[in-house]
Design an enzyme around this catalytic site. Structure first.
Site, PDB file in Angstrom:
ATOM      1  CD  GLU A 195     -73.636  51.087 -61.280  1.00 46.53           C
ATOM      2  OE1 GLU A 195     -73.206  51.757 -60.316  1.00 46.53           O
ATOM      3  OE2 GLU A 195     -72.891  50.490 -62.081  1.00 46.53           O
TER       4      GLU A 195
ATOM      5  N   GLY B 172     -72.644  40.632 -61.665  1.00 47.51           N
ATOM      6  CA  GLY B 172     -72.289  40.533 -63.078  1.00 47.51           C
ATOM      7  C   GLY B 172     -70.950  39.846 -63.258  1.00 47.51           C
TER       8      GLY B 172
ATOM      9  NE  ARG C  92     -99.128  51.859 -89.881  1.00 49.40           N
ATOM     10  CZ  ARG C  92     -99.422  50.689 -90.454  1.00 49.40           C
ATOM     11  NH1 ARG C  92     -98.699  50.255 -91.464  1.00 49.40           N
ATOM     12  NH2 ARG C  92    -100.420  49.967 -90.008  1.00 49.40           N
TER      13      ARG C  92
ATOM     14  CB  THR D 275     -83.490  48.247 -59.796  1.00 50.02           C
ATOM     15  OG1 THR D 275     -84.903  48.358 -59.974  1.00 50.02           O
ATOM     16  CG2 THR D 275     -83.188  47.446 -58.545  1.00 50.02           C
TER      17      THR D 275
ATOM     18  CB  SER E 227     -81.261  49.860 -51.068  1.00 51.48           C
ATOM     19  OG  SER E 227     -82.039  49.534 -52.187  1.00 51.48           O
TER      20      SER E 227
ATOM     21  CG  ASP F 185     -84.713  51.426 -55.581  1.00 48.72           C
ATOM     22  OD1 ASP F 185     -85.301  50.634 -56.317  1.00 48.72           O
ATOM     23  OD2 ASP F 185     -85.282  52.359 -54.979  1.00 48.72           O
TER      24      ASP F 185
HETATM   25  C1  FAD Z   1     -79.248  42.588 -63.579  1.00 45.08           C
HETATM   26  C2  FAD Z   1     -78.632  42.993 -62.288  1.00 45.08           C
HETATM   27  C3  FAD Z   1     -77.281  43.209 -62.226  1.00 45.08           C
HETATM   28  C4  FAD Z   1     -76.680  43.559 -61.022  1.00 45.08           C
HETATM   29  N1  FAD Z   1     -75.329  43.649 -60.961  1.00 45.08           N
HETATM   30  C5  FAD Z   1     -74.744  43.827 -59.749  1.00 45.08           C
HETATM   31  C6  FAD Z   1     -73.327  43.731 -59.617  1.00 45.08           C
HETATM   32  O1  FAD Z   1     -72.617  43.477 -60.583  1.00 45.08           O
HETATM   33  N2  FAD Z   1     -72.789  43.921 -58.382  1.00 45.08           N
HETATM   34  C7  FAD Z   1     -73.565  44.178 -57.296  1.00 45.08           C
HETATM   35  O2  FAD Z   1     -73.021  44.318 -56.224  1.00 45.08           O
HETATM   36  N3  FAD Z   1     -74.899  44.258 -57.377  1.00 45.08           N
HETATM   37  C8  FAD Z   1     -75.521  44.076 -58.583  1.00 45.08           C
HETATM   38  N4  FAD Z   1     -76.884  44.121 -58.669  1.00 45.08           N
HETATM   39  C9  FAD Z   1     -77.668  44.364 -57.470  1.00 45.08           C
HETATM   40  C10 FAD Z   1     -78.353  45.719 -57.473  1.00 45.08           C
HETATM   41  O3  FAD Z   1     -77.407  46.714 -57.236  1.00 45.08           O
HETATM   42  C11 FAD Z   1     -79.466  45.690 -56.421  1.00 45.08           C
HETATM   43  O4  FAD Z   1     -80.512  44.953 -56.966  1.00 45.08           O
HETATM   44  C12 FAD Z   1     -79.944  47.066 -56.041  1.00 45.08           C
HETATM   45  O5  FAD Z   1     -78.970  47.673 -55.275  1.00 45.08           O
HETATM   46  C13 FAD Z   1     -81.250  47.025 -55.252  1.00 45.08           C
HETATM   47  O6  FAD Z   1     -81.177  46.164 -54.176  1.00 45.08           O
HETATM   48  P1  FAD Z   1     -82.299  45.079 -53.931  1.00 45.08           P
HETATM   49  O7  FAD Z   1     -82.550  44.374 -55.183  1.00 45.08           O
HETATM   50  O8  FAD Z   1     -81.930  44.304 -52.773  1.00 45.08           O
HETATM   51  O9  FAD Z   1     -83.600  45.925 -53.619  1.00 45.08           O
HETATM   52  P2  FAD Z   1     -84.049  46.465 -52.193  1.00 45.08           P
HETATM   53  O10 FAD Z   1     -83.000  47.322 -51.648  1.00 45.08           O
HETATM   54  O11 FAD Z   1     -84.544  45.352 -51.406  1.00 45.08           O
HETATM   55  O12 FAD Z   1     -85.276  47.377 -52.616  1.00 45.08           O
HETATM   56  C14 FAD Z   1     -86.514  46.774 -52.976  1.00 45.08           C
HETATM   57  C15 FAD Z   1     -87.575  47.845 -53.097  1.00 45.08           C
HETATM   58  O13 FAD Z   1     -87.742  48.486 -51.854  1.00 45.08           O
HETATM   59  C16 FAD Z   1     -87.662  49.861 -51.987  1.00 45.08           C
HETATM   60  N5  FAD Z   1     -86.956  50.441 -50.845  1.00 45.08           N
HETATM   61  C17 FAD Z   1     -85.806  49.997 -50.270  1.00 45.08           C
HETATM   62  N6  FAD Z   1     -85.449  50.815 -49.282  1.00 45.08           N
HETATM   63  C18 FAD Z   1     -86.362  51.787 -49.213  1.00 45.08           C
HETATM   64  C19 FAD Z   1     -86.531  52.943 -48.407  1.00 45.08           C
HETATM   65  N7  FAD Z   1     -85.675  53.264 -47.471  1.00 45.08           N
HETATM   66  N8  FAD Z   1     -87.592  53.723 -48.657  1.00 45.08           N
HETATM   67  C20 FAD Z   1     -88.471  53.425 -49.617  1.00 45.08           C
HETATM   68  N9  FAD Z   1     -88.357  52.357 -50.404  1.00 45.08           N
HETATM   69  C21 FAD Z   1     -87.317  51.545 -50.203  1.00 45.08           C
HETATM   70  C22 FAD Z   1     -86.902  50.114 -53.252  1.00 45.08           C
HETATM   71  O14 FAD Z   1     -87.326  51.306 -53.840  1.00 45.08           O
HETATM   72  C23 FAD Z   1     -87.247  48.927 -54.093  1.00 45.08           C
HETATM   73  O15 FAD Z   1     -88.401  49.208 -54.796  1.00 45.08           O
HETATM   74  C24 FAD Z   1     -77.474  43.767 -59.870  1.00 45.08           C
HETATM   75  C25 FAD Z   1     -78.852  43.600 -59.959  1.00 45.08           C
HETATM   76  C26 FAD Z   1     -79.429  43.206 -61.129  1.00 45.08           C
HETATM   77  C27 FAD Z   1     -80.902  42.963 -61.168  1.00 45.08           C
HETATM   78  C1  FAD Z   2     -98.867  39.972 -81.097  1.00 43.35           C
HETATM   79  C2  FAD Z   2     -99.918  40.461 -82.024  1.00 43.35           C
HETATM   80  C3  FAD Z   2    -100.976  39.645 -82.343  1.00 43.35           C
HETATM   81  C4  FAD Z   2    -101.958  40.069 -83.247  1.00 43.35           C
HETATM   82  N1  FAD Z   2    -102.936  39.199 -83.604  1.00 43.35           N
HETATM   83  C5  FAD Z   2    -103.784  39.547 -84.625  1.00 43.35           C
HETATM   84  C6  FAD Z   2    -104.686  38.611 -85.156  1.00 43.35           C
HETATM   85  O1  FAD Z   2    -104.725  37.446 -84.743  1.00 43.35           O
HETATM   86  N2  FAD Z   2    -105.507  39.015 -86.139  1.00 43.35           N
HETATM   87  C7  FAD Z   2    -105.482  40.278 -86.632  1.00 43.35           C
HETATM   88  O2  FAD Z   2    -106.251  40.576 -87.526  1.00 43.35           O
HETATM   89  N3  FAD Z   2    -104.626  41.205 -86.158  1.00 43.35           N
HETATM   90  C8  FAD Z   2    -103.764  40.866 -85.174  1.00 43.35           C
HETATM   91  N4  FAD Z   2    -102.859  41.781 -84.690  1.00 43.35           N
HETATM   92  C9  FAD Z   2    -102.812  43.127 -85.275  1.00 43.35           C
HETATM   93  C10 FAD Z   2    -103.331  44.201 -84.334  1.00 43.35           C
HETATM   94  O3  FAD Z   2    -104.694  44.118 -84.219  1.00 43.35           O
HETATM   95  C11 FAD Z   2    -102.839  45.553 -84.863  1.00 43.35           C
HETATM   96  O4  FAD Z   2    -101.493  45.638 -84.566  1.00 43.35           O
HETATM   97  C12 FAD Z   2    -103.581  46.705 -84.245  1.00 43.35           C
HETATM   98  O5  FAD Z   2    -104.866  46.757 -84.764  1.00 43.35           O
HETATM   99  C13 FAD Z   2    -102.907  48.047 -84.513  1.00 43.35           C
HETATM  100  O6  FAD Z   2    -102.656  48.223 -85.856  1.00 43.35           O
HETATM  101  P1  FAD Z   2    -101.208  48.662 -86.350  1.00 43.35           P
HETATM  102  O7  FAD Z   2    -100.221  47.796 -85.727  1.00 43.35           O
HETATM  103  O8  FAD Z   2    -101.233  48.728 -87.822  1.00 43.35           O
HETATM  104  O9  FAD Z   2    -101.031  50.110 -85.771  1.00 43.35           O
HETATM  105  P2  FAD Z   2    -101.494  51.475 -86.438  1.00 43.35           P
HETATM  106  O10 FAD Z   2    -102.941  51.431 -86.677  1.00 43.35           O
HETATM  107  O11 FAD Z   2    -100.593  51.773 -87.566  1.00 43.35           O
HETATM  108  O12 FAD Z   2    -101.207  52.491 -85.269  1.00 43.35           O
HETATM  109  C14 FAD Z   2     -99.865  52.886 -84.980  1.00 43.35           C
HETATM  110  C15 FAD Z   2     -99.873  54.029 -84.000  1.00 43.35           C
HETATM  111  O13 FAD Z   2    -100.551  55.137 -84.551  1.00 43.35           O
HETATM  112  C16 FAD Z   2    -101.532  55.618 -83.690  1.00 43.35           C
HETATM  113  N5  FAD Z   2    -102.709  56.012 -84.459  1.00 43.35           N
HETATM  114  C17 FAD Z   2    -103.310  55.367 -85.458  1.00 43.35           C
HETATM  115  N6  FAD Z   2    -104.386  56.028 -85.866  1.00 43.35           N
HETATM  116  C18 FAD Z   2    -104.482  57.135 -85.108  1.00 43.35           C
HETATM  117  C19 FAD Z   2    -105.392  58.208 -85.045  1.00 43.35           C
HETATM  118  N7  FAD Z   2    -106.437  58.290 -85.820  1.00 43.35           N
HETATM  119  N8  FAD Z   2    -105.178  59.152 -84.108  1.00 43.35           N
HETATM  120  C20 FAD Z   2    -104.130  59.082 -83.305  1.00 43.35           C
HETATM  121  N9  FAD Z   2    -103.238  58.097 -83.318  1.00 43.35           N
HETATM  122  C21 FAD Z   2    -103.414  57.128 -84.208  1.00 43.35           C
HETATM  123  C22 FAD Z   2    -101.871  54.484 -82.772  1.00 43.35           C
HETATM  124  O14 FAD Z   2    -102.249  54.961 -81.527  1.00 43.35           O
HETATM  125  C23 FAD Z   2    -100.567  53.725 -82.699  1.00 43.35           C
HETATM  126  O15 FAD Z   2     -99.826  54.250 -81.659  1.00 43.35           O
HETATM  127  C24 FAD Z   2    -101.890  41.367 -83.787  1.00 43.35           C
HETATM  128  C25 FAD Z   2    -100.840  42.193 -83.444  1.00 43.35           C
HETATM  129  C26 FAD Z   2     -99.837  41.750 -82.599  1.00 43.35           C
HETATM  130  C27 FAD Z   2     -98.689  42.645 -82.331  1.00 43.35           C
END
Ligand code: FAD
Ligand code: FAD
Lengths: 756, 756
Positions: free
Chosen positions: B549, B310, B443, B547, B277, B551
Site C-alpha cells: 500500500e 492477493g 514475571r 512496504t 512503487s 512503500d
Molecule cells: C504480501 C504482499 C501483498 C501484496 N499485495 C498486493 C496486491 O494485492 N496488489 C498489488 O497490486 N500489489 C500488491 N503488493 C505489492 C506491493 O504493493 C509492492 O511490493 C510495493 O508497492 C513496493 O513495490 P516493490 O516491491 O516493487 O518495491 P520497490 O518499489 O522496488 O522498492 C524497493 C526499495 O526501494 C526503495 N525505493 C524505491 N523508490 C525509491 C525512491 N524514489 N527513493 C528512495 N528509495 C526508493 C524503497 O524504499 C524500497 O525499499 C503486495 C506485496 C506483498 C509483499
Molecule cells: C529458542 C531458544 C533456545 C534456548 N536454548 C536453551 C538451551 O539449550 N539451554 C538452556 O539452558 N536455555 C535455553 N534457552 C533459554 C534462554 O537462555 C533464556 O530464554 C534466556 O536466558 C532468558 O531467560 P528468560 O527467557 O527467562 O527471560 P527473563 O530472564 O525472564 O527476561 C525477560 C525480560 O526481562 C528483562 N530482564 C530480566 N532481568 C532484568 C534486569 N535485571 N534488569 C532489566 N531487565 C531485566 C530481560 O531483558 C528480558 O527482556 C533457550 C531459549 C530459547 C528461546
C-alpha cells in the site's frame, strides 16, 4: 506552454490572472487569438482530456524536428514548435517583448524550462541499462579482502563453505516442522562426520584442540540455515563443551568422543520456566544420597521445570543439568550433572518427563523441549567435577573456595557459546546486507523522464540505509576476531575481561543483526518478503540471539559492572562499591576539559582523523563511567542498598556498556587497518571505518551535543561527511559484500544471485 | 567479616595489607589469634570451600538470634554473633578502638554493612508474591477509556470483538499453508455473512454506506490473525472498493453485491515485477480493438507480469487490472479494467497464466500470486469508467483532463486501503504491547536477597522500553481517528491533504508497529519466542506493512512534496518549484528567533506544558520545511533538474515528513485530551501525552540541540522527566492496555492471559 500549465490539472486563480493580464498586453496576438487563449485559461472549462492529448501529440511530433538548443527553455521550444508548425507566420512572436512576456509566464508557472521540455518529449519507453555497466571494478582485490577477513582460520572456513555449497544443504521452504528437524539433524551429523563438531576437543577424543577453529566453523555455518548453526552449537559447544570444560577425564573418556560425533546427542539444561537470566535462583535440586552414592535430581515445582532446552524435545539422550546441590541439608549452590534423559530407543528414562516446546517464531529446525525430574537417581560420578567434588561419604570440596566465584567459573563455560552467537549474528547480518546490496545494484525504480530508472543504490536514502550497516559488519568482524583471539589465549587473569568483552560483543552483534536484517528487508521491498529471499528465516531465526546465551539487557549491566570494577571482581555488587567510591572521587579531574576549538572543528581532515574519532568514543565512555560512579555513590550515601542503587542507574549503566563496546569495536577496526599490508584494502577499510565511527557519533549526537563535546555546526558537518562517505563507498559496496565470501548456493536468495 | 571478604574469592594485595596492618595494631587480640587470622588472609592458602561454608553456617545460625539493630552494620553484627557464640569473652573486642578498627576494615572492603548482613542471612527460599497484590486499581474507569477509544464506531467494534472471540476463530500454529489459506478464506466468508465486508458499499448492494465503520472493522479484525485482516482488505477494500470507486453503476450492479458477500473473490492487480512503487511505469497494455469493441490485455515482458497479487494464487475469479490504455497507437496512461481470471470451476481463463508467489515471511494465510495476460480480450464495458471513457468507436474522454491528475485520482482509491493498513498496524502494536505489559506485571527475575524477585515492570530499563510504546499507541490512536474522520468527510479540496495525511500516518503507524513488536518480543525473553505467544506471527505478518500500500520511504517523500506545495498540486515536481522559491525567500523571517531563556528552561511545569511541546514540534517542522526549500532552490539555481534536486535532498525531505506527522499526532492527542469530558481519563491521557511528546523530543534531541532549540541542561532535564513519567505510569500501565479491549480469546497469548 499551456499544456504544461494544465498538465497537472490545476491552475490557481492568481496564476490564471497573471497569465491573462500578460496575454492582454501582447500586441503581437490578434484579438481572436487572445479570445481562444483566454478560453483555454478558463478554470470553468479547461481543455478536455482529448485536447490536451492532441496538444501533446502535436508538440511531440514537432519536437522531433526541434533543435537541441531550443530545448533549453520552454519559450524557445514553444517558438521552435510554432515555427515548425506554422512556418513564417511565427515571426511576429519572436520579438523580444513577446519572448520576455512568455518567459514571465514560465516564471509564474514555476517550472524549469529545459526540464519541462524533457518531460513533454519523453514518454517513449525508457531505455534499460545493463546493471553491470553501472558498476566499476573494485578498487581493491576482492579475494585479498576475503583472505584478510578469513584470517588465521581460512582453511577451515573454506572447507565449511565448500560443504555448505553442496546440494545436500539446499534450502526448502514451507516444510513441516517434523521434517525440518530431521533434516537439520542429518545436516549436523554430516558436519560431525567431517570432524567439525569435535574440533575444539582434545585429539584423544577425535578433536584437534582448536577452539578458535571451532568458533570459525560456527561463524561460517551461520551463513547457512541458522537452525543448523544452533543445533550445532547446542550439541558440540554447550553439551559437549560442558562435558569437556566442567567434567574431568572420567567424563571425557566416557562421553566426549560420542558427543563430538553426534553418536550421543545431548542437551544443556540450565534455564527453568521461572528462572532464565537469574540462573543463581534455579530450583531443580540434586540431593546427595550417601547410602547409595547417588544424586537424586528433582523438579520441586512447576516453575522449576527445565525449559527451552535444545535437543530435549526429540533427539537428546543425555543432558548437562544445572541444579542446586544439597548434601545433608546444606546447600552448596548451582552445579552441573550428567543425566541420561532417553534410553537407546529414545523413550524417556524413568522419572524423566519430556515435552516439546512446540512451534517457535523461528529456529524450528531445533527441537526445544521441557524436562521434569521426578527423583531421578544418577551415580555420584555424574557430577561434572572439575570445580567441585563430593566424596562418597558426602564431603564437599572444591579448588575454588568462594561459592560465588565457583558459580561464575562454571558459567564461564558459556563464554564460548556467547562468542559463537556473536559470530553467528554477524554472519546473519552479512547475509542480509549481501542480499540487499546486490539487489540495490540491480533494481531500478523511478527516475527522471527519458532515461533508465534510477538504481536503488543511487538513492541517497538507500545509501544511508545500507552502507552504514555494511560498515558495521566490517567493524564487528574485526572486533570479534579480537575477542576470539583473547578467548583462545586467555589466562586466568584475563578471564573476567574476556567475559565482559564476550557479553558486550554478543549483545552488540546480536542487536546489530536484528537491526540490519530489518533494514535490509525493508530496502528490498516486496521481494524481501518472499521466503525464497531468505529474510524471513534470517529475521525469525536470529531474533532470539538477543535473548539466549544471556539476555542482552542483563548482559549489558554485567558489562557495566565489569567496567566499574575494572574487571577485577565477579560481579559482586557489594565489592563494586569501593571502586565506585574511588571513581566518583576521581571524577572532578578525570573528565578532561573540552577544547572549544576542537568542539567546533568541522574540516574533513579533522573529522576523518582517527584521533578525533577514538577520542570521542573514549571521552563518552569515560564520562559515562565516572558519572555512573557518582550517581551510584550518591544513592549509597543516601542510604540505599547497592541493589537498589544499581537498579536506579540501569539505563545509565546500559549506555555505559554501549559506549565501551563501541570504543572497543572502533579500536579493533583501527588496529586491523593499521596492520593491513595491502594499501588498496587499507584505503577502502578506512572509508568503512570512517563511516562506522562517524555514523555512530551521529547516532548518539544528542549525547555529544548535550555534553558539549561537539557543537551544532560540527554535528551538521558530520552529517554531510557521512553523506559523502556513502557516496564514495557506493561503487565498492557490491565488491565489499562479495568479500564476505558467501557462496551463491548458500546465499540462495534469487534476488541476490541472478537477474530475474 | 572475613567471610564477606573472601566470598567473591578475591582479595587484592593492598586490601590484604591494609587489613593485616590493622590487625597487628589490635591490642585486644592475642598473638595466637592474630596468627590464625593472618593465616586466613594469606592469598596463597585462602580458606577452603568447606571452611567458608562452615563459617556461613555458623554465622547464619547465630544470626537467627541476633537483634535487628545489630544487623545495620557488619561490625555490630560480627560482635553480636561473637557474643552469641562465645558469651562474655567477647567483651574485649567491644571497646571503641576495636569497633573503629573493624569499621575501617569494612571501609577497605568497600561494602555496605547492613546489606552485607542481609546477603549473608538470606539464602532461604525467596518469598513469592501474588502479582495482583503488586498492582493497585486503575486511577480511571477502564471501560470509560475503552468507550473513548472506540469512539463513534463502538457498536460495530463490539460486534467484531464478539465474533472474533468465538471458538471458530481459534488460532493454530504450525499448520501447513494450504490449510491455513482455506481457513482464512472461511473466516473471511464468516465476516462477510455478518455484512461486514460490504459495509462501505451503498445499501442497494448490501452495504450501509459506512466507510468509517468499515475502517473500524478492519482495525478491529487486525487484533486477530493479520492474514485475515489482509484478505479482508484485499477483497472488500481493494477489489470491491476499486469496483465501487473506479467503476460506475453498470459495474456496481453487476459485481458489488457479490464482491461484498465474497461470492465473487477478486484481486487488485496493480504491481508488476518490475514496477512496484513506480506505478506510472507499469507495462501491461490494454489495447482497444474498435472492431470487436474489446480491450486486449497483454503482458509484454517478464517485468510486466503482475506480482504479489492477493487472492491471485487460489481464490480470485476476477481482477481489477491496472494497465496502460492504448487506442490506435496513442497512449492514455494507466487505467483500471475488470478482467476475469478464473472460471466458475476455478481454472484459469484462456490466455491468463497464474502462479503462486509461494511461501512468504508471513501472511501465509493470503494466497498471493502472479498473473500474465496473453492477449486476453474483455468487453469495452469492463473499463472501470468513472474517470475515463472510451466510446465504441475509440474516442477517449474523461471528466479529468489532465493525465497526471487522472492518474492520481485513480490512485486515490488506495487511500482507504492505506488508512486501514495504518489502523491495522496500530492494532498489531496494541496486541504486542498488551502482551508485553501484562507479562511484565507477572514475571519476576532477579532481586535483592531475601525478598521476592523484582517484577519486570519495576525495572527502569523495562519501563523505558515499554511505556513510551504504550504512549505511542495512544497517540496514534487519536491521530488515526482524526484521519478516518477527515477521509470520510473529505471534499474535493481536502483530497490532497487527506492523501498526504494518510501516506504519512500509514508510514508512521507501520514503522511504529515494527518497532513496538520488536521491543515487546525482546522484553518477554524466551517466552516471547514461542509461537503461542503471538509475537512470531505479529512480527512476520506486520513486517510488510511498511512496504505495501505504498512503500514508506516513497510515501514520506510524497508527504514532503505535499508540504512543499501546501497540498495544492498533485506531486508535480515542476510545479513544486514556484512554492519552493517562495518558501526559500520567506526563510529569513520564517524561522523565528529563539528565546535563550526558553532554550534553557528545565522546570517540570515548563516541560509538561503543551505549548512548549507543540512549539518544539512546530518549530522543527517549519525549520525543516524552510531549509528544505532553500536547499532545493540552491540546487535548481545551480542548474540542476528538479528530479535531481529532490533526490539530493531526500533524507532532508524524509525528516521533514517525520516532523510533520509527529506534529499532527501530538496535536490530535492534545485535542483529544481537551475534548475528553472525564477528568480521570484526561489525567492519565495527559501523562501518556507528556511521555509521547517528551520521548519524541528526546529521540530527536540531536536535532533540537544542533539547532539550538534546547540546551544540554534541558535535554538532561527531559530525560529525567521521562524517567519520572514512566514511573508515574507504571501502575496504570496494565489498565491502559486493558482499555484497548482485546479479548483474551483474541489475544490468546498464554503469557498475557493466565498465570503459567
Ligand atoms: C504480501 C504482499 C501483498 C501484496 N499485495 C498486493 C496486491 O494485492 N496488489 C498489488 O497490486 N500489489 C500488491 N503488493 C505489492 C506491493 O504493493 C509492492 O511490493 C510495493 O508497492 C513496493 O513495490 P516493490 O516491491 O516493487 O518495491 P520497490 O518499489 O522496488 O522498492 C524497493 C526499495 O526501494 C526503495 N525505493 C524505491 N523508490 C525509491 C525512491 N524514489 N527513493 C528512495 N528509495 C526508493 C524503497 O524504499 C524500497 O525499499 C503486495 C506485496 C506483498 C509483499
Ligand atoms: C529458542 C531458544 C533456545 C534456548 N536454548 C536453551 C538451551 O539449550 N539451554 C538452556 O539452558 N536455555 C535455553 N534457552 C533459554 C534462554 O537462555 C533464556 O530464554 C534466556 O536466558 C532468558 O531467560 P528468560 O527467557 O527467562 O527471560 P527473563 O530472564 O525472564 O527476561 C525477560 C525480560 O526481562 C528483562 N530482564 C530480566 N532481568 C532484568 C534486569 N535485571 N534488569 C532489566 N531487565 C531485566 C530481560 O531483558 C528480558 O527482556 C533457550 C531459549 C530459547 C528461546
Amino acid at each position: 506552454m499551456l499544456y504544461v500549465a494544465w498538465s497537472d490539472g490545476v491552475l490557481t486563480p492568481s496564476e490564471i490572472d497573471t497569465i491573462r493580464n500578460k496575454l492582454q498586453k501582447q500586441d503581437w496576438l490578434t484579438d481572436s487569438e487572445k479570445t481562444i487563449l483566454a478560453g483555454w485559461l478558463s478554470p470553468a472549462s479547461p481543455p478536455s482530456a482529448k485536447q490536451l492529448q492532441n496538444w501533446l501529440k502535436i508538440i511531440r511530433e514537432s519536437g522531433k524536428q526541434a533543435s537541441e538548443s531550443s530545448k533549453q527553455s520552454l519559450v524557445n521550444f514553444g517558438i521552435e514548435i510554432a515555427r515548425i508548425g506554422a512556418g513564417d507566420q511565427v515571426k511576429r512572436c519572436t520579438t523580444p517583448e513577446a519572448c520576455e512576456a512568455l518567459e514571465e509566464i514560465e516564471e509564474v508557472l514555476g517550472v524549469v524550462g529545459s526540464e519541462a521540455v524533457r518531460n513533454i518529449l519523453s514518454d517513449e519507453k525508457r531505455p534499460t541499462e545493463e546493471p553491470s555497466l553501472a558498476f566499476p571494478e573494485a578498487s581493491f582485490d576482492v579475494s585479498a579482502m576475503m583472505k584478510l577477513l578469513d584470517g588465521e582460520h581460512a582453511g577451515i572456513r573454506h572447507k565449511v563453505r565448500r560443504l555448505l555449497s553442496d546440494p545436500t544443504f539446499r534450502y526448502e521452504y514451507g516444510i513441516d516442522t517434523a521434517t525440518y528437524r530431521e533434516r537439520v539433524l542429518a545436516w549436523c551429523t554430516k558436519l560431525a562426520r567431517q570432524g567439525l563438531g569435535a574440533l575444539s576437543y582434545p585429539e584423544a577424543y577425535g578433536g584437534k584442540a582448536d577452539l578458535g577453529g571451532f568458533i570459525a566453523v560456527a561463524e561460517t555455518v551461520a551463513f547457512h540455515d541458522l537452525s543448523l548453526m544452533i543445533k550445532f552449537g547446542v550439541q558440540f559447544g554447550l553439551f559437549g563443551g560442558s562435558v569437556y570444560q566442567l567434567g574431568t577425564e572420567i567424563h571425557h573418556k566416557k562421553y566426549l568422543r560420542d558427543a563430538g560425533s553426534l553418536e550421543l546427542a545431548g542437551c544443556f539444561a540450565m534455564t527453568e520456566l521461572g528462572h532464565g537470566s537469574n540462573v543463581n535462583d534455579i530450583e531443580t535440586i540434586a540431593l546427595y544420597d550417601r547410602e547409595t552414592e547417588e544424586f537424586i535430581l528433582h523438579t520441586p515445582s512447576e516453575s522449576a521445570r527445565k525449559d527451552y532446552i535444545g535437543n530435549a524435545a526429540l533427539h537428546g539422550r543425555m543432558a548437562t543439568v544445572f541444579a542446586q546441590l544439597e548434601i545433608e541439608g546444606d546447600s552448596y549452590g548451582v552445579h552441573a550433572f550428567l543425566v541420561p534423559i532417553r534410553d537407546s530407543d529414545n523413550s524417556p528414562m524413568p522419572g524423566v518427563q519430556l515435552e516439546d516446546c512446540g512451534e517457535k517464531m523461528g529456529l524450528n529446525g531445533v527441537d526445544n523441549g521441557r524436562i521434569w525430574f521426578d527423583h531421578v537417581r544418577i551415580p555420584r560420578e555424574n557430577l561434572l567435577n572439575r570445580f567441585a567434588e563430593v566424596s562418597s561419604d558426602g564431603i564437599y570440596s572444591s579448588p575454588i573456595a568462594s561459592a560465588s566465584q565457583r558459580f561464575f567459573t562454571m558459567l564461564g563455560t558459556l563464554v564460548g557459546g556467547r562468542i559463537s552467537i556473536a559470530a553467528a549474528a554477524l554472519s546473519a547480518a552479512k547475509s542480509a546486507i549481501t542480499i540487499a546490496i546486490r539487489y540495490a545494484t540491480r533494481r531500478r525504480q523511478f527516475g527522471p523522464p527519458g532515461v533508465a530508472e534510477t538504481l536503488l543504490l543511487d538513492y541517497p536514502s538507500h545509501q544511508r540505509r545500507l552502507l552504514p550497516l555494511l560498515a558495521n559488519a566490517y567493524a564487528i568482524d574485526f572486533a570479534l576476531k579480537y575477542l576470539a583471539r583473547r578467548y583462545v589465549e586467555r589466562r586466568e587473569e584475563d578471564q573476567r575481561e574476556v567475559e565482559v568483552l564476550a557479553a558486550g560483543l554478543k549483545s552488540h552483534s546480536s542487536w546489530n543483526a536484528t537491526h540490519t536484517i530489518q533494514e535490509c528487508r525493508e530496502s528490498c521491498g516486496g521481494k524481501g518478503y518472499l521466503a525464497e529471499n531468505r529474510f524471513g528465516a534470517l529475521k525469525a531465526d536470529s531474533e532470539i540471539f538477543t535473548t539466549f546465551e544471556g539476555d542482552n539487557i542483563v548482559l549489558m549491566q554485567l558489562v557495566a559492572k565489569g567496567l566499574l570494577t575494572k574487571f577485577r571482581h565477579q560481579f559482586d555488587e557489594m565489592k563494586v562499591l569501593g571502586l565506585v567510591k574511588y571513581l566518583a572521587e576521581r571524577a572532578a579531574t578525570a573528565i578532561s576539559e573540552l577544547n572549544p576549538v576542537v568542539t567546533r572543528m568541522t574540516d574533513e581532515a579533522h573529522l576523518l582523523d582517527a584521533d578525533f574519532q577514538s577520542g570521542a568514543f573514549k571521552y563518552r565512555e569515560n564520562h559515562l563511567l565516572i558519572t555512573a560512579a557518582k550517581r551510584l555513590k550518591k544513592r549509597i550515601d543516601e542510604g540505599k542498598g547497592t541493589y537498589e542503587a544499581f537498579i536506579e542507574c540501569q539505563n545509565h549503566l546500559i549506555n555505559l556498556a554501549h559506549a565501551y563496546i563501541e570504543r572497543v569495536v572502533l579500536e579493533q577496526f583501527l588496529r586491523g587497518i593499521e596492520q593491513c599490508p595491502d594499501p588498496a584494502l587499507a584505503d577502502v577499510l578506512k572509508l568503512l571505518c570512517n563511516l562506522f565511527a562517524l555514523s555512530r557519533i551521529e547516532k548518539d549526537k544528542g549525547w555529544f551535543l548535550e555534553n558539549g563535546y561537539i557543537e551544532g555546526a560540527k554535528a551538521k558537518a558530520i552529517r554531510r561527511q557521512i553523506d559523502k562517505l556513502c557516496l564514495e563507498l557506493r561503487s565498492d559496496a557490491v565488491h565489499l559484500v562479495d568479500a564476505f565470501g558467501i557462496s551463491d548456493e548458500t546465499l540462495a536468495a534469487p534476488i541476490a544471485t541472478k537477474m530475474y
